[in-house]
Design an enzyme around this catalytic site. Structure first.
Site, mmCIF file in Angstrom:
data_model
loop_
_atom_site.group_PDB
_atom_site.id
_atom_site.type_symbol
_atom_site.label_atom_id
_atom_site.label_comp_id
_atom_site.label_asym_id
_atom_site.label_seq_id
_atom_site.Cartn_x
_atom_site.Cartn_y
_atom_site.Cartn_z
ATOM 1 C CB THR A 227 15.268 9.149 105.128
ATOM 2 O OG1 THR A 227 14.911 8.556 103.824
ATOM 3 C CG2 THR A 227 15.600 8.044 106.186
ATOM 4 N NE ARG A 255 14.219 3.378 95.749
ATOM 5 C CZ ARG A 255 14.284 4.349 96.764
ATOM 6 N NH1 ARG A 255 13.751 4.107 97.761
ATOM 7 N NH2 ARG A 255 15.132 5.285 96.459
ATOM 8 C CB VAL A 256 16.264 -1.635 99.083
ATOM 9 C CG1 VAL A 256 16.774 -1.184 100.382
ATOM 10 C CG2 VAL A 256 15.542 -2.882 99.504
ATOM 11 C CG ASP A 258 19.220 6.968 101.356
ATOM 12 O OD1 ASP A 258 18.076 6.647 100.865
ATOM 13 O OD2 ASP A 258 19.651 7.672 102.260
ATOM 14 N N GLY A 279 17.412 12.239 100.852
ATOM 15 C CA GLY A 279 17.558 12.557 99.328
ATOM 16 C C GLY A 279 17.223 11.696 98.457
ATOM 17 C CG ASP A 280 17.454 10.222 93.900
ATOM 18 O OD1 ASP A 280 17.239 8.869 94.277
ATOM 19 O OD2 ASP A 280 17.153 10.643 92.687
#
Length: 290
Positions: A227, A255-256, A258, A279-280
């Site tokens: 991101t 899927r969404v 952060d 990140g994840d």
């Protein structure tokens, strides 16, 4: 397991607020995750010539979308299980506390501009999926268009040839395969099946299918997720944040992460400061708020 130990890069800007309402510091300022220098330069030029912090992060993140930074921002990257690229983006104004965001947006490449349009032309915060696309196009953005690229489709076809491994599925059957998928019963280690049939490729010889499934978790690395999270402070000392991403590679459709979630990917408040992270996203959203 990689998704239990996510790699997270973040920045934090704290503004010292004096009693008379002013702020101490050298402005304007632009900060972003990762060395996306062209995006930062674009935002800096915008804010330095007098644009607002909000407009500057839109300019900066738009530059990253156009450049397809790392293949994880903008169109042409991160295919989902069906080979499609979708966009998540968010902007937040630290002065008004307004947030605009789009998630799982199809057919429109300008994610950060669509997010800003949510602020400008709605009373909402987040629009999703194909309806977000329809809104963005109605408000003047280009589309509909195919967001896939030759590179993203090549990546997807190689993944299919590798039996759709790795993926984000857990506790499903087949353990190694491209679906269609069905759930595994935690009690029996078999598919939830009303007839109790021991069917399905890959179950033979697996003493603990659940453990095998868990071990397949997708490792988080710099080329399969990302991101841009950007903060700008304008000449008036006002602050805004923006994010844009095409999400996790080979994610389950719908899927969404952060990216479009205020307080997870980024947050801004003129009276306090701003933060941003990458990140994840599936892990990061579990630890709201910042």
């Amino acid at each position: 397991m990689a998704r239990r130990n996510p790699s997270i890069t973040f920045f934090l800007i704290l503004l010292t607020v004096v009693q008379k309402g002013g702020v101490l510091g050298d402005f304007p300022m632009v900060v972003s995750t990762w060395p996306f220098k062209e995006a930062v330069r674009a935002a800096w030029k915008a804010v330095d010539r007098g644009l607002s912090a909000l407009d500057a992060v839109v300019v900066g993140c738009s530059a990253c979308e156009e450049l397809r930074c790392d293949g994880t921002v903008g169109p042409g990257g991160s295919p989902d299980e069906n080979g499609e690229t979708t966009i998540d983006a968010m902007v937040m104004d630290g002065t008004t506390m307004e947030v605009g965001a789009v998630a799982a947006m199809r057919y429109v490449k300008d994610g950060i501009k669509a997010a800003q349009l949510v602020i400008k032309h709605t009373e909402h915060t987040l629009l999703v999926g194909e309806k977000a696309s329809e809104f963005a196009i109605a408000m003047g953005l280009s589309g509909p268009m195919n967001l896939s690229s030759t590179d993203s489709m090549d990546k997807w076809m190689k993944w299919r040839e590798n039996s759709c491994q790795p993926n984000f599925r857990e506790n499903v059957f087949p353990i190694k395969g491209c679906g269609p998928y069905s759930p595994i019963s935690a009690a029996s280690g078999l598919r939830d099946d009303p007839k109790g049939l021991h069917l399905g490729e890959g179950n033979c010889g697996v003493s603990d299918p659940l453990r095998t499934v868990s071990s397949r978790s997708v490792p988080v690395g710099p080329r399969n997720h990302d991101t841009i999270s950007m903060t700008a402070i304008d000449k008036e000392g006002h602050i805004a944040v923006g994010t844009s991403t095409n999400g996790a590679t080979f994610k389950i459709p719908g899927r969404v992460g952060d990216g479009p979630i205020a307080g997870s990917a980024a947050y801004a408040d003129d009276e306090v400061g701003a933060c941003g992270a990458t990140g994840d996203g599936d892990i990061m959203m579990r630890f709201l708020p910042w």
